[in-house]
Design a protein around this motif. Structure first.
Motif, PDB file in Angstrom:
ATOM      1  N   TYR A   1     -13.614  16.874   4.283  1.00 26.19           N
ATOM      2  CA  TYR A   1     -13.690  15.449   4.603  1.00 26.19           C
ATOM      3  C   TYR A   1     -13.039  15.176   5.957  1.00 26.19           C
ATOM      4  O   TYR A   1     -11.871  15.517   6.181  1.00 26.19           O
ATOM      5  N   ASP A   2     -13.782  14.560   6.860  1.00 22.54           N
ATOM      6  CA  ASP A   2     -13.185  13.958   8.045  1.00 22.54           C
ATOM      7  C   ASP A   2     -12.629  12.601   7.640  1.00 22.54           C
ATOM      8  O   ASP A   2     -13.321  11.811   6.977  1.00 22.54           O
ATOM      9  N   ILE A   3     -11.383  12.328   8.028  1.00 17.15           N
ATOM     10  CA  ILE A   3     -10.785  11.019   7.778  1.00 17.15           C
ATOM     11  C   ILE A   3     -10.993  10.177   9.025  1.00 17.15           C
ATOM     12  O   ILE A   3     -10.583  10.570  10.124  1.00 17.15           O
ATOM     13  N   GLU A   4     -11.631   9.006   8.876  1.00 15.64           N
ATOM     14  CA  GLU A   4     -11.932   8.158  10.021  1.00 15.64           C
ATOM     15  C   GLU A   4     -11.307   6.778   9.834  1.00 15.64           C
ATOM     16  O   GLU A   4     -11.252   6.248   8.720  1.00 15.64           O
ATOM     17  N   ARG A   5     -10.845   6.206  10.930  1.00 12.31           N
ATOM     18  CA  ARG A   5     -10.154   4.904  10.917  1.00 12.31           C
ATOM     19  C   ARG A   5     -10.752   3.996  11.977  1.00 12.31           C
ATOM     20  O   ARG A   5     -11.174   4.451  13.041  1.00 12.31           O
ATOM     21  N   SER A   6     -10.774   2.709  11.656  1.00 10.56           N
ATOM     22  CA  SER A   6     -11.234   1.706  12.607  1.00 10.56           C
ATOM     23  C   SER A   6     -10.261   0.538  12.598  1.00 10.56           C
ATOM     24  O   SER A   6      -9.773   0.132  11.536  1.00 10.56           O
ATOM     25  N   VAL A   7      -9.963   0.008  13.790  1.00 12.51           N
ATOM     26  CA  VAL A   7      -9.058  -1.143  13.917  1.00 12.51           C
ATOM     27  C   VAL A   7      -9.874  -2.424  13.821  1.00 12.51           C
ATOM     28  O   VAL A   7     -10.920  -2.564  14.469  1.00 12.51           O
ATOM     29  N   VAL A   8      -9.418  -3.371  12.997  1.00  9.57           N
ATOM     30  CA  VAL A   8     -10.097  -4.658  12.824  1.00  9.57           C
ATOM     31  C   VAL A   8      -9.489  -5.669  13.782  1.00  9.57           C
ATOM     32  O   VAL A   8      -8.281  -5.924  13.746  1.00  9.57           O
TER      33      VAL A   8
ATOM     34  N   LYS B   1     -15.853  11.069   5.712  1.00  8.70           N
ATOM     35  CA  LYS B   1     -17.126  11.692   6.055  1.00  8.70           C
ATOM     36  C   LYS B   1     -17.160  13.050   5.367  1.00  8.70           C
ATOM     37  O   LYS B   1     -16.571  14.016   5.839  1.00  8.70           O
ATOM     38  N   GLN B   2     -17.820  13.098   4.196  1.00  7.36           N
ATOM     39  CA  GLN B   2     -17.900  14.351   3.441  1.00  7.36           C
ATOM     40  C   GLN B   2     -19.041  15.182   4.012  1.00  7.36           C
ATOM     41  O   GLN B   2     -20.172  14.717   4.143  1.00  7.36           O
ATOM     42  N   THR B   3     -18.723  16.437   4.363  1.00  2.41           N
ATOM     43  CA  THR B   3     -19.690  17.311   5.024  1.00  2.41           C
ATOM     44  C   THR B   3     -19.930  18.559   4.198  1.00  2.41           C
ATOM     45  O   THR B   3     -18.993  19.176   3.697  1.00  2.41           O
ATOM     46  N   ASP B   4     -21.209  18.926   4.076  1.00  5.05           N
ATOM     47  CA  ASP B   4     -21.566  20.186   3.430  1.00  5.05           C
ATOM     48  C   ASP B   4     -21.454  21.322   4.435  1.00  5.05           C
ATOM     49  O   ASP B   4     -21.429  21.100   5.648  1.00  5.05           O
ATOM     50  N   PHE B   5     -21.447  22.553   3.935  1.00 10.04           N
ATOM     51  CA  PHE B   5     -21.407  23.711   4.812  1.00 10.04           C
ATOM     52  C   PHE B   5     -22.663  23.805   5.674  1.00 10.04           C
ATOM     53  O   PHE B   5     -22.654  24.441   6.720  1.00 10.04           O
TER      54      PHE B   5
ATOM     55  N   TYR C   1     -21.041   9.267   4.046  1.00  8.43           N
ATOM     56  CA  TYR C   1     -19.845   8.453   4.235  1.00  8.43           C
ATOM     57  C   TYR C   1     -19.434   7.774   2.927  1.00  8.43           C
ATOM     58  O   TYR C   1     -20.280   7.313   2.149  1.00  8.43           O
ATOM     59  N   TYR C   2     -18.127   7.713   2.698  1.00  9.14           N
ATOM     60  CA  TYR C   2     -17.542   6.947   1.597  1.00  9.14           C
ATOM     61  C   TYR C   2     -16.490   6.019   2.215  1.00  9.14           C
ATOM     62  O   TYR C   2     -15.465   6.475   2.737  1.00  9.14           O
ATOM     63  N   GLU C   3     -16.752   4.717   2.177  1.00  8.55           N
ATOM     64  CA  GLU C   3     -15.864   3.769   2.842  1.00  8.55           C
ATOM     65  C   GLU C   3     -14.918   3.121   1.836  1.00  8.55           C
ATOM     66  O   GLU C   3     -15.329   2.745   0.724  1.00  8.55           O
ATOM     67  N   LEU C   4     -13.655   2.999   2.232  1.00  8.70           N
ATOM     68  CA  LEU C   4     -12.672   2.297   1.416  1.00  8.70           C
ATOM     69  C   LEU C   4     -13.099   0.842   1.289  1.00  8.70           C
ATOM     70  O   LEU C   4     -13.428   0.187   2.288  1.00  8.70           O
ATOM     71  N   SER C   5     -13.094   0.323   0.069  1.00  3.34           N
ATOM     72  CA  SER C   5     -13.645  -1.013  -0.175  1.00  3.34           C
ATOM     73  C   SER C   5     -12.803  -2.125   0.431  1.00  3.34           C
ATOM     74  O   SER C   5     -13.312  -3.204   0.734  1.00  3.34           O
ATOM     75  N   ASN C   6     -11.516  -1.908   0.621  1.00  2.00           N
ATOM     76  CA  ASN C   6     -10.629  -2.963   1.111  1.00  2.00           C
ATOM     77  C   ASN C   6     -10.098  -2.643   2.497  1.00  2.00           C
ATOM     78  O   ASN C   6      -9.996  -1.476   2.891  1.00  2.00           O
TER      79      ASN C   6
END
Length: 670
Positions: A511-518, A561-565, A571-576
């Motif tokens: 999993y890549d951990i991704e962040r965005s500033v609001v 960002k879940q990646t296969d080999f 993508y799985y986004e945090l709901s809050n």
């Protein structure tokens, strides 16, 4: 007091060095490497780590002195960081690597210790993991062209594996559909690699003892730049200068090996090496001679293995087959000393033994040592320059090594001789090649190449179906899902911890951990802030966490960002949204990293609007830097301190605001 500081520094360095104590250094300069030498199943998004045995000069740990080659992609762009406290170079390729691709890394003599001593050049390699596949190949398409030789590689830098078939370039659209693009004007024996270190694949073609260099403009357009005398057989960075050299047989003798060294894409003849060992049987009758290149004793220098053979005789079962195995050990700077390894003589064999050939070097039992896998015989590398007979192979005329079923063991794809089916021999992990699938089509000649042509993570094959037709054979693959059962967040002060769980995983690289500033109800672009490795294939529940530390006040979004080999992702986004508020009191946090070189982050919190001063002092209490001296609103903050122009030692940083003051200590280690 100075003695106390010295003791403290020794303790800190000891903590970072504790993981090295129980390992045997590779040489006087290099302690360990990761991925390990000759690893055969490295995740394509992996970083490369070099741990040195002594303090290094950070200014020399750079792209000029560290070269990473993909044999199907060229010189790779990488980001390099050096951690002085851990004596560790972290090398991060700026792109995912290709499934099944061999990666070679060179540490040149331009790297120096802190005392300005050049290291011994060091070269090592590993192979990128393949996934899925069965080793049972299905004919997908055909290319109508004469196929004396086939080479595979990404010639136009678009991420897809293309083909050079004799003199013609066929580009891949990413789904294993190949279209003719262009031709080079000379037909001969070709090698395709990044010889001039410009990040794309070039072509060398040998014809009548002359080599012709074709430079790539990065788009797959090749222009001949010069020619030079010699031949072609194998390639590798033989002298550790960061450029790929070539070896070839003398046109006068199969017992004389020539070496041409490469500097900036210009080849110069270097030396010849005579192998004065006699074959145990008579004159040659169709058996190929082979020069193979690899590090046979894991000392960071590429050796040569020369395999000569004769075959001859009469009637149906009256043939004799013999081989002689010679090791040319690299004593440094591509200077070789020959050593007889083994001779093999067999009698009363079928007539097709005269077509036997194509030995290969690879680690067949996953012990990290390169073995010799040749038709009729396997020589197991036992370390300490010792080899022993370990089983045998059928006498094939073509051998292609690769992990064809995605089980992290190198298998063999082989053709018997002449016109015959391809056989896939699967490796049980101990170097025994027992089970196999027989293809339905007969193949002609010895022209083959492998690569992940359809970008599904397994190795496919291009092979000569007839003298004028190339078959594209695809390996079976089924995309497999990951079931994410939860994704939550927890905020403590200005740290955010993400937690998620999976109920099952298949083909999960991580999993890549991704962040965005609001900002003003709109979010900025997503940025990668970390990676968590997955568990591959599993039917069990797995729990994961990742903590994003020392955030400034504000609102944030997160996603995985879940990646296969095989490169597929979801993508799985945090709901809050996550809100980092303001602290309820003033505080100053410990800097990180600590010790540091050359930069460190200083975090603090302001609970009221006011004037803030943040300064740095040396061990004698003298002010050496003012990091902040202004009004600040309530919130969490981070300030970066750059110690590039400061000497190693203990420093103090102090914050003052609205009657609050606090001092903490940090250590700069260069």
């Amino acid at each position: 007091m100075k003695n106390q500081y010295l003791i403290f520094a020794i303790i800190i360095v000891s903590i970072f060095s504790s993981s090295m104590i129980y390992s045997t250094p590779i040489n006087q300069y290099i302690n360990t490497v990761s991925p390990s030498q000759n690893a055969v199943s490295v995740i394509k998004s992996s970083n490369i780590t070099i741990v040195f045995t002594q303090d290094m000069n950070p200014a020399t740990i750079n792209n000029a002195n560290i070269k990473v080659f993909g044999y199907q992609t060229g010189l790779l762009p990488v980001t390099i960081d050096y951690n002085a406290a851990g004596k560790t170079a972290n090398i991060n390729p700026n792109q995912d690597l290709k499934a099944g691709e061999k990666i070679s890394l060179t540490l040149t003599s331009g790297i120096k210790t802190i005392s300005n001593e050049s290291i011994t050049p060091f070269v090592y390699s590993f192979i990128i993991k393949t996934i899925n596949g069965t080793g049972n190949f299905v004919l997908y398409s055909e290319i109508f062209h004469q196929s004396d030789y086939i080479r595979s590689g990404d010639v136009d830098s678009d991420g897809d594996i293309d083909l050079l078939i004799s003199d013609k370039i066929y580009k891949n659209n990413g789904t294993a559909v190949f279209s003719y693009y262009s031709s080079i004007p000379i037909i001969g024996y070709p090698l395709m690699a990044d010889f001039d270190n410009d990040g794309d694949l070039d072509i060398l073609v040998s014809e009548n003892n002359t080599n012709h260099f074709f430079s790539n403009n990065g788009l797959g357009d090749f222009v001949q730049t010069y020619s030079f005398p010699g031949g072609l057989h194998s390639l590798g960075d033989l002298d550790g200068n960061g450029f790929l050299d070539i070896t070839y047989f003398s046109p006068f003798s199969a017992l004389e090996i020539n070496v041409s060294k490469n500097l900036s894409g210009i080849f110069t003849f270097d030396n010849s090496y005579n192998v004065n060992f006699n074959l145990p049987c008579g004159p040659s009758s169709g058996f190929d001679h082979k020069i193979l290149i690899d590090d046979m004793n894991n000392n960071g220098k590429l050796d040569l293995v020369l395999i000569n053979g004769n075959a001859g005789g009469g009637s149906i079962l009256g043939y004799q087959f013999c081989q002689i195995y010679t090791l040319l050990k690299n004593n440094g700077d591509a200077n070789y000393i020959s050593e007889l390894l083994f001779t093999h003589d067999a009698n009363n064999l079928p007539y097709w033994v005269i077509n036997t050939g194509d030995p290969q070097l690879f680690d067949n039992n996953n012990d990290g040592l390169i073995d010799i896998n040749s038709p009729g015989l396997i020589l197991r590398n036992n370390g300490n320059n010792l080899f022993s007979v370990s089983g045998n192979l059928n006498t094939f005329s073509t051998i292609i090594p690769g992990d064809f079923n995605g089980d992290s063991k190198l298998d063999i794809l082989a053709q018997i001789f002449g016109v015959s089916p391809l056989l896939t021999h699967l490796n049980d992990g101990t170097g025994n090649f027992q089970d196999y699938f027989i293809g339905s089509d007969n193949f002609y000649g010895r022209a083959y190449a492998t690569g992940d042509f359809d970008n599904d993570g397994d190795l496919d094959v291009a092979g000569s179906l007839t003298s004028s037709k190339v078959a594209i054979l695809l390996n079976g693959d089924i995309p497999l899902p990951v079931e994410l059962s939860s994704l939550t967040s927890e905020t403590v002060a200005n740290n955010v911890t993400l937690s998620w769980a999976t109920s099952s995983e298949e083909n999960n690289a991580g999993y890549d951990i991704e962040r965005s500033v609001v900002r003003r109800q709109m979010s900025d672009e997503w940025s990668k802030i970390g990676f968590v490795q997955g568990n591959g294939n599993s039917n069990s529940v797995h729990n994961y966490t990742f903590t994003d530390k020392n955030l400034q006040s504000g609102k944030y979004k997160y996603r995985l960002k879940q990646t296969d080999f095989n490169g597929n992702f979801k993508y799985y986004e945090l709901s809050n949204e996550v809100t980092i508020g303001v602290p309820d009191k003033f505080y100053l946090s410990q800097n990180y990293p600590n010790p540091f070189n050359p930069t460190s982050n200083l975090g603090f919190g302001i609970s009221e609007l006011g004037f803030v001063s943040l300064k740095v002092y040396d061990a004698q209490g003298k002010e050496v830097a003012t990091l902040l001296n202004e009004n600040k609103a309530p919130g969490y903050y981070n300030v970066r301190f750059d110690g590039s122009n400061f000497a190693s030692g203990v420093y103090y940083y102090r914050i003052e605001s609205k009657g609050f003051s606090q001092t903490k200590r940090m250590m700069l280690l260069k």
